[in-house]
Write an enzyme that holds these catalytic residues in place. Structure first.
Site, PDB file in Angstrom:
ATOM      1  N   CYS A  88       1.269   0.874   3.690  1.00 16.95           N
ATOM      2  CA  CYS A  88       0.032   0.115   3.521  1.00 16.95           C
ATOM      3  C   CYS A  88       0.236  -0.931   2.437  1.00 16.95           C
ATOM      4  O   CYS A  88       0.838  -0.676   1.399  1.00 16.95           O
ATOM      5  CB  CYS A  88      -1.143   1.038   3.223  1.00 16.95           C
ATOM      6  SG  CYS A  88      -1.626   1.146   1.504  1.00 16.95           S
ATOM      7  N   GLU A  89      -0.244  -2.120   2.734  1.00 14.96           N
ATOM      8  CA  GLU A  89       0.003  -3.218   1.806  1.00 14.96           C
ATOM      9  C   GLU A  89      -0.876  -3.144   0.563  1.00 14.96           C
ATOM     10  O   GLU A  89      -0.633  -3.843  -0.404  1.00 14.96           O
ATOM     11  CB  GLU A  89      -0.175  -4.564   2.509  1.00 14.96           C
ATOM     12  CG  GLU A  89      -1.594  -4.883   2.924  1.00 14.96           C
ATOM     13  CD  GLU A  89      -1.677  -6.224   3.662  1.00 14.96           C
ATOM     14  OE1 GLU A  89      -0.647  -6.704   4.147  1.00 14.96           O
ATOM     15  OE2 GLU A  89      -2.788  -6.758   3.753  1.00 14.96           O
ATOM     16  N   HIS A  90      -1.892  -2.305   0.567  1.00  8.91           N
ATOM     17  CA  HIS A  90      -2.755  -2.210  -0.609  1.00  8.91           C
ATOM     18  C   HIS A  90      -2.171  -1.310  -1.687  1.00  8.91           C
ATOM     19  O   HIS A  90      -2.443  -1.495  -2.861  1.00  8.91           O
ATOM     20  CB  HIS A  90      -4.141  -1.685  -0.214  1.00  8.91           C
ATOM     21  CG  HIS A  90      -4.891  -2.647   0.659  1.00  8.91           C
ATOM     22  ND1 HIS A  90      -5.811  -2.247   1.605  1.00  8.91           N
ATOM     23  CD2 HIS A  90      -4.838  -3.991   0.714  1.00  8.91           C
ATOM     24  CE1 HIS A  90      -6.289  -3.320   2.220  1.00  8.91           C
ATOM     25  NE2 HIS A  90      -5.715  -4.385   1.699  1.00  8.91           N
ATOM     26  N   HIS A  91      -1.424  -0.275  -1.282  1.00  7.56           N
ATOM     27  CA  HIS A  91      -0.921   0.692  -2.258  1.00  7.56           C
ATOM     28  C   HIS A  91       0.588   0.925  -2.179  1.00  7.56           C
ATOM     29  O   HIS A  91       1.130   1.700  -2.966  1.00  7.56           O
ATOM     30  CB  HIS A  91      -1.633   2.034  -2.066  1.00  7.56           C
ATOM     31  CG  HIS A  91      -3.132   1.922  -2.132  1.00  7.56           C
ATOM     32  ND1 HIS A  91      -3.918   1.779  -1.023  1.00  7.56           N
ATOM     33  CD2 HIS A  91      -3.963   1.913  -3.194  1.00  7.56           C
ATOM     34  CE1 HIS A  91      -5.179   1.680  -1.386  1.00  7.56           C
ATOM     35  NE2 HIS A  91      -5.245   1.757  -2.694  1.00  7.56           N
ATOM     36  N   GLN A 111      -3.250  -1.246   9.163  1.00 10.52           N
ATOM     37  CA  GLN A 111      -3.182  -0.639  10.501  1.00 10.52           C
ATOM     38  C   GLN A 111      -3.814  -1.555  11.559  1.00 10.52           C
ATOM     39  O   GLN A 111      -3.321  -1.664  12.684  1.00 10.52           O
ATOM     40  CB  GLN A 111      -3.866   0.729  10.476  1.00 10.52           C
ATOM     41  CG  GLN A 111      -3.686   1.477  11.793  1.00 10.52           C
ATOM     42  CD  GLN A 111      -4.308   2.860  11.768  1.00 10.52           C
ATOM     43  OE1 GLN A 111      -4.327   3.516  10.716  1.00 10.52           O
ATOM     44  NE2 GLN A 111      -4.821   3.313  12.885  1.00 10.52           N
ATOM     45  N   HIS A 133      -3.174   8.114   6.381  1.00 13.92           N
ATOM     46  CA  HIS A 133      -2.779   7.236   5.278  1.00 13.92           C
ATOM     47  C   HIS A 133      -2.633   8.046   3.989  1.00 13.92           C
ATOM     48  O   HIS A 133      -3.601   8.654   3.534  1.00 13.92           O
ATOM     49  CB  HIS A 133      -3.840   6.142   5.082  1.00 13.92           C
ATOM     50  CG  HIS A 133      -3.866   5.138   6.205  1.00 13.92           C
ATOM     51  ND1 HIS A 133      -3.507   3.829   6.021  1.00 13.92           N
ATOM     52  CD2 HIS A 133      -4.168   5.285   7.513  1.00 13.92           C
ATOM     53  CE1 HIS A 133      -3.603   3.191   7.182  1.00 13.92           C
ATOM     54  NE2 HIS A 133      -4.014   4.051   8.103  1.00 13.92           N
ATOM     55  N   CYS A 162      -2.403   6.969   1.091  1.00 13.63           N
ATOM     56  CA  CYS A 162      -3.244   6.437   0.008  1.00 13.63           C
ATOM     57  C   CYS A 162      -4.627   7.070   0.043  1.00 13.63           C
ATOM     58  O   CYS A 162      -5.324   7.115  -0.973  1.00 13.63           O
ATOM     59  CB  CYS A 162      -3.321   4.907   0.055  1.00 13.63           C
ATOM     60  SG  CYS A 162      -4.039   4.244   1.551  1.00 13.63           S
TER      61      CYS A 162
END
Ligand SMILES: [Zn+2]
Length: 189
Positions: free
Chosen positions: A76-79, A117, A145, A147
């Site tokens: 995931c690009e956020h975490h 996703q 996920h 995260c």
């Protein structure tokens, strides 16, 4: 990708979280992490045209093709934490079909990048649609996920489901329902 630079960034990260990068278990960690990141982000360095071109076959069928339960691992690009699950692809060809293993390679190519996703699902459907000129495409991804599971809300049992439908899969309720029926329910436990 400059692995030496990534190694020094990892060493700094270890220091910042209060670790000792010189202790035995961590001495080679920066090299291992750099090598892992090279692998996990190799999707940026794959040419989709090359990947797909030698795996498209002429086949005069207009029946729905389904490939389900393709294993999927992404970040995931956020975490920068993993999400993983299953991808299901359905399409109605217009004279050309994919070699089965190539669909899995296509999923890997987009999954081995930093992702959302939702975007991953759409990239796969658009690539399938465009590369064989399909009449319609449906892609569904079910994923967990880390995260969400390891931090924050700690919802260990939630599965995120995303779908992207194009062409006849979007226009026709019957086609969409056939796709969903063929996939079946819930593949990620
Ligand atoms: Zn995340």
């Amino acid at each position: 990708m400059n692995e030496a630079k990534i190694e020094s960034l990892v060493r700094e990260l270890l220091l910042e979280i209060g670790e000792d990068p010189e202790r035995e278990g961590l001495v080679r960690t920066p090299q291992r992490v750099a090598a892992a990141w090279r692998f996990l982000t190799q999707g940026y360095r794959v040419d989709p045209v090359k990947l797909i071109n030698n795996a498209i076959f002429t086949q005069p069928t207009k029946s729905m093709v389904i490939v389900k339960n393709i294993e999927l691992y992404s970040l995931c690009e956020h975490h920068l934490l993993p999400f993983y699950g299953r991808c299901h692809i359905g399409y109605i060809p217009d004279g050309r079909v994919f070699g089965v293993s190539k669909l899995a390679r296509l999923v890997d190519m987009y999954a081995r990048r930093l992702q959302l996703q939702e975007r991953l699902t759409e990239q796969i459907s658009q690539e399938v649609m465009g590369s064989i000129g399909a009449v319609g495409v449906g892609v569904m991804i079910e994923a967990r996920h880390l995260c969400m599971m390891m931090r924050g809300v700690e919802k260990q049992n939630s599965v995120m489901v995303t779908s992207s439908v194009l062409g006849t899969f979007r226009e026709s309720v019957a086609t969409r329902e056939e796709f969903l029926a063929l996939i079946g329910t819930r593949h990620v436990e």
